[in-house]
Design a protein around this motif. Structure first.
Motif, PDB file in Angstrom:
ATOM      1  N   SER A  52      34.716  39.460  36.266  1.00 30.68           N
ATOM      2  CA  SER A  52      36.011  39.970  35.679  1.00 30.68           C
ATOM      3  C   SER A  52      36.954  40.152  36.070  1.00 30.68           C
ATOM      4  O   SER A  52      37.199  40.457  37.200  1.00 30.68           O
ATOM      5  CB  SER A  52      35.344  41.316  34.681  1.00 30.68           C
ATOM      6  OG  SER A  52      36.235  41.916  33.751  1.00 30.68           O
ATOM      7  N   SER A  58      35.580  45.236  36.828  1.00 31.29           N
ATOM      8  CA  SER A  58      34.955  44.720  37.879  1.00 31.29           C
ATOM      9  C   SER A  58      34.781  45.626  38.845  1.00 31.29           C
ATOM     10  O   SER A  58      35.224  46.696  38.885  1.00 31.29           O
ATOM     11  CB  SER A  58      36.389  43.897  38.363  1.00 31.29           C
ATOM     12  OG  SER A  58      35.934  43.587  39.583  1.00 31.29           O
ATOM     13  N   SER A  63      35.689  39.438  42.658  1.00 34.32           N
ATOM     14  CA  SER A  63      36.802  39.546  41.743  1.00 34.32           C
ATOM     15  C   SER A  63      37.918  40.229  42.036  1.00 34.32           C
ATOM     16  O   SER A  63      39.090  40.157  41.751  1.00 34.32           O
ATOM     17  CB  SER A  63      35.900  40.253  40.420  1.00 34.32           C
ATOM     18  OG  SER A  63      35.036  39.653  39.945  1.00 34.32           O
TER      19      SER A  63
END
Length: 589
Positions: A52, A58, A63
């Motif tokens: 994400s 996240s 990420s």
């Protein structure tokens, strides 16, 4: 970094100069450099699965590496060093009672052209507290974390728009805490506290949103960072481009391209073919004898590695990172005697030296030496009492323990060990399986992409698994909150609980109760100085409880290494990890 806030920081903590001179680890190379991006001035590197790009959602470093290029918070750890610096905060005033933080904000522009205001932070923090997509609300609200003022209703649910975060004016932000926090400025460097334009997402009360959360988290991220989002193709690639209106030092390179590769051979081939400028070498292909480096005053090894597979000499940085890799169990799926038997046969020294090629330090505690309560010397004293034997495999003890529990060679306990896609962790699993052969435990091995492993963990579908944890600020509380047994309840993940995937709350044992009581002692002693000794005692009791129930088996604390071709000029990173680096100071020659 010390846990106490020194007196100079109680008045003004000036912003670090964004354009400060950077040390170099590389020179230049003759010849061409093939690039995956559209330009030869794009930094090409390799990443794991990205889950994400919404800062409140996240929780993984893959990420996070991308998020740190796009978004910014009030503070940060420049190049992953352990000293916190101001970022979007120009200065901060801390009240004498350490409860009110007043930030003067920099003038900064978002990638969509809007100007940063204090209202943006109010909105961002409200999302962190209130959004159904937030996985780190506890970092804002709980007593052992930032513990911002807030109201709850009769059901102990957060009242919307009640947090103690206020825009005094466009450039002045006030944050009010319930109790003092010695690591408040460090904690605010965490990705979840990043600024986003007010109202851009409509997932909290009072806002319709320009984008829904699904689009914002995958295709429409907007921050103030040195790079702006271009594209993300799941399990394939991510790319960002230079933001020319950046408030700090505008990037030297035109962009960053991450190739998403999980499998070791694919990563190695990609790097060997010079498709990546900056990368890590998988352990199966790594030769420690090719490192030629000297240790600097931060304990980092800086030098060269080579000759590489393609004949090149690479620039090398190796840093003892605040991280822990581990095997762990779901308490509802693997009985305590089985967990303890596995602990008895695990030989960490053999594992680190023979399987992980010496790329780390044996871990007998979850908390690494640099964050251990009471310091590294206290940790050395503590681990002398490790109950399962250090640097040896006690097969006889394990066999006796299993037999008493009813598990034998003819009637073994069967369990599946799940790792992410890593040949070295699969090899570690095979070694462990072989050590248990004939004793009463039968291990099956499987591997899965990181994002799938994470999803299965949150659903309580992992019995025995490998993962790692990297500290986002250098204090024990960041790692230990995940062991509070009530916080390991996977039936309430990811929104209500966010601990490790252990379901330790279901274990009716003295150790799990001891861990819960220890965490409650941490929560009852939040004072920066007066409560430090009580918190340290509680953290050590939690480490003891982890030993007693063998709910997690720490394996090693990583030496994080970074390799680069000679045309890459990048500053060495610090103990907080290379994923904390931002790439606007990188040059490619």
């Amino acid at each position: 970094m010390a846990n106490e806030i020194d007196k100079s920081r109680r008045t003004f903590l000036k912003a670090a100069g964004a354009g400060a001179a950077m040390a170099t680890v590389a020179g230049c190379i003759s010849g061409d450099n093939p690039n995956e991006g559209d330009s030869e001035n794009v930094l090409n590197t390799i990443n794991s699965t990205v889950t994400s790009l919404d800062p409140i959602q996240s929780t993984d470093t893959a990420s996070g590496e991308v998020i740190k290029q796009i978004y910014e918070g009030l503070t940060y750890f420049e190049n992953g060093e352990t000293t916190v610096e101001n970022l979007l905060a120009e200065e901060v005033d801390i009240s004498d009672d350490l409860l009110t933080y007043t930030f003067t904000l920099k003038e900064a522009t978002y990638h969509n052209g809007s100007e940063l205001t204090a209202d943006d932070f109010v909105f961002a923090f409200r999302r962190l507290a209130e959004s159904e997509y937030s996985e780190r609300a506890n970092f804002l609200l709980e007593g052992t974390m930032l513990n911002v003022e807030h109201e709850t209703d009769g059901d102990e649910e957060l009242v919307a728009d009640s947090i103690g975060v206020e825009a005094v004016d466009d450039r002045t932000l006030e944050i009010r805490l319930e109790t003092p926090n010695p690591n408040a400025l460090e904690l605010l460097a965490y990705d979840s506290f990043a600024a986003i334009p007010e109202g851009i997402v409509g997932d909290i009360e009072g806002y319709d949103g320009e984008y829904d959360q699904g689009d914002f988290s995958t295709s429409e991220p907007v921050g103030t960072g040195p790079f702006q989002f271009e594209t993300w193709e799941s399990n394939a690639e991510v790319e960002v481009s230079r933001f020319d209106d950046y408030h700090g030092s505008v990037a030297n390179i035109e962009g960053v391209h991450w190739k998403i590769l999980e499998e070791d051979n694919a990563r190695f081939t990609y790097a060997t073919n010079k498709n990546a400028d900056l990368f890590r070498i998988p352990t199966p292909e790594y030769d420690p004898n090719l490192v030629d480096a000297e240790t600097d005053d931060q304990g980092r090894d800086i030098g060269t590695y080579g000759p590489f597979e393609n004949g090149e000499e690479l620039n090398y940085v190796g840093v003892p990172q605040l991280s822990t890799y581990y095997f762990a169990f779901n308490a509802t799926a693997v009985p305590r005697p089985v967990r303890q038997a596995i602990a008895y046969v695990l030989n960490r020294e053999e594992l680190v030296q023979e399987i992980f090629a010496g790329r780390g330090e044996e871990a007998y505690t979850f908390t690494p030496p640099g964050a251990f309560p009471g310091g590294a010397e206290r940790r050395e004293e503590f681990i002398q009492d490790y109950p399962y034997g250090m640097n040896e495999s006690q097969r006889d003890t394990a066999e006796e323990l299993l037999a008493d529990a009813g598990y034998t060679e003819g009637d073994p306990f069967e369990v599946t060990l799940t790792t992410y896609e890593s040949e070295v962790f699969q090899k570690a699993g095979r070694t462990l399986r072989d050590k248990l052969a004939g004793l009463g435990v039968s291990i099956q091995l499987t591997q899965t992409p990181f994002s799938t492993l994470q999803e299965r963990g949150e659903n309580g579908q992992l019995d025995f698994f490998s993962l790692g944890w990297t500290w986002s600020w250098p204090a024990a509380d960041y790692g230990m909150f995940g062991f509070e047994p009530e916080n390991t309840d996977t039936s309430r993940m990811p929104t209500e609980t966010n601990g490790y995937y252990l379901d330790w709350h279901a274990e009716d044992s003295d150790a799990s109760r001891k861990a819960q009581e220890a965490w409650e002692q941490v929560e009852a002693n939040p004072e920066p100085e007066e409560g430090q000794e009580a918190r340290n005692e509680a953290y050590i009791e939690m480490e003891e409880a982890i030993w007693d129930d063998a709910i997690m088996l720490p394996l090693y604390h990583d030496t994080r290494e970074q390799f680069a071709y000679d045309h890459v000029d990048i500053e060495p990173f610090g103990a907080m990890g290379d994923y904390q680096q931002r790439y606007n100071s990188v040059t490619l020659e």
